[in-house]
Each structure stands twice: as C-alpha cells, then as structure tokens.
Design a protein around this motif. Structure first.
Motif, short mmCIF file in Angstrom:
data_model
loop_
_atom_site.label_atom_id
_atom_site.label_comp_id
_atom_site.label_asym_id
_atom_site.label_seq_id
_atom_site.Cartn_x
_atom_site.Cartn_y
_atom_site.Cartn_z
N PHE A 16 0.83 -1.20 0.00
CA PHE A 16 0.00 0.00 0.00
C PHE A 16 0.86 1.25 0.00
CE2 PHE A 16 -2.46 3.30 2.20
CZ PHE A 16 -3.53 3.40 1.33
N SER A 17 1.90 1.27 0.80
CA SER A 17 2.81 2.42 0.86
C SER A 17 3.48 2.66 -0.49
CB SER A 17 3.89 2.19 1.92
OG SER A 17 3.30 2.05 3.18
N ILE A 18 3.88 1.59 -1.14
CA ILE A 18 4.52 1.71 -2.46
C ILE A 18 3.51 2.21 -3.49
CG2 ILE A 18 5.59 0.40 -4.34
CD1 ILE A 18 6.83 -1.40 -2.14
N LEU A 19 2.29 1.67 -3.44
CA LEU A 19 1.27 2.06 -4.41
C LEU A 19 0.89 3.53 -4.32
CD1 LEU A 19 -1.09 -1.04 -4.34
CD2 LEU A 19 0.53 -0.39 -6.14
N LEU A 20 1.00 4.10 -3.12
CA LEU A 20 0.70 5.52 -2.96
C LEU A 20 1.62 6.39 -3.81
CD1 LEU A 20 0.05 5.79 0.88
CD2 LEU A 20 -1.64 5.98 -0.95
N GLU A 21 2.84 5.92 -4.03
CA GLU A 21 3.84 6.72 -4.73
C GLU A 21 4.09 6.30 -6.18
OE1 GLU A 21 5.42 9.44 -3.54
OE2 GLU A 21 4.15 9.24 -1.77
N HIS A 22 3.70 5.10 -6.56
CA HIS A 22 4.11 4.58 -7.88
C HIS A 22 2.90 4.28 -8.76
CE1 HIS A 22 8.33 4.40 -6.88
NE2 HIS A 22 7.94 4.01 -5.67
N ARG A 23 2.60 5.25 -9.59
CA ARG A 23 1.44 5.14 -10.49
C ARG A 23 1.58 3.96 -11.44
NH1 ARG A 23 0.32 9.67 -14.98
NH2 ARG A 23 -0.85 8.32 -16.37
N LEU A 24 2.76 3.72 -11.96
CA LEU A 24 2.94 2.63 -12.92
C LEU A 24 2.56 1.29 -12.31
CD1 LEU A 24 3.92 2.07 -15.81
CD2 LEU A 24 6.20 1.68 -14.87
N LEU A 25 2.91 1.08 -11.07
CA LEU A 25 2.56 -0.17 -10.39
C LEU A 25 1.05 -0.25 -10.15
CD1 LEU A 25 3.72 -2.78 -9.25
CD2 LEU A 25 4.07 -1.60 -7.09
N ARG A 26 0.44 0.87 -9.77
CA ARG A 26 -1.02 0.89 -9.62
C ARG A 26 -1.71 0.53 -10.93
NH1 ARG A 26 -0.03 5.89 -7.04
NH2 ARG A 26 -0.91 7.00 -8.82
#
Length: 100
Positions: A16-26
């Motif tokens: 979740f923390s990573i997804l907040l910052e990385h649009r490509l992964l979302r």
C-alpha cells in the motif's frame, strides 16, 4: 503495524505504501492483474507484462525517454514488488523474459 502485524499485514502495508507513490505499479495492477482475475485467468504470462509495459512506453513521453536498461529495471522491480506482496507467484521465466 509493520513491526507487530502478521506477515500478510506487513506485506500489504508495504505494498500500500509503495502504491501511494508509484502510479505505474497501480496501473499494472488495475489494467493487467485485475482484468485477468475478472476473466478467471490466474496466469500472468510474460507477454501480458511485456504488452503492459510497452503500451505504457508508447503512451508516456517520460517512459519513452527511458533507456532499455531503465525500462527493464522498472519492469523487473514492479514484478518483484508484486511477488513480495504475494500477488504473484515467483516464476523465473517472467523475470528472465522482462530482461530479454
């Protein structure tokens, strides 16, 4: 929560923390993984990932400027994050295909 939660809670908190910052992964999750799940297709093939990343390269001027090494590293890291989060099962061919 990361220090005291069980392994699943820790993995999803980090994801979740990573997804907040990385649009490509979302976008990878929403456009590729969720679409496959909606079709009850539980196999993510290297070609699925390659198509996603190549499409993003064509759509984004920023990604289009990335060198092949940067592109391969970003794609590989995205897959590793999803494996670590438990959303993908590790598969050597997927990681090797992204490096090709």
């Amino acid at each position: 929560m990361i220090a005291t939660g069980n392994a699943d809670v820790r993995r999803f908190t980090v994801l979740f923390s990573i997804l907040l910052e990385h649009r490509l992964l979302r976008e990878l999750i929403t456009e590729t993984l969720l679409d496959k799940l909606k079709q009850f297709d539980l196999i993510i093939k290297p070609s699925d990932l390659r198509i996603f990343f190549e499409t993003k390269r064509e759509e984004s001027q920023l990604l289009a400027k990335w060198s092949n090494a940067t592109y391969q590293k970003a794609a590989s890291n995205a897959v590793l994050v999803l494996i670590e989060a438990g959303l993908l099962q590790p598969a050597k061919p997927i990681l090797e295909t992204l490096k090709a």
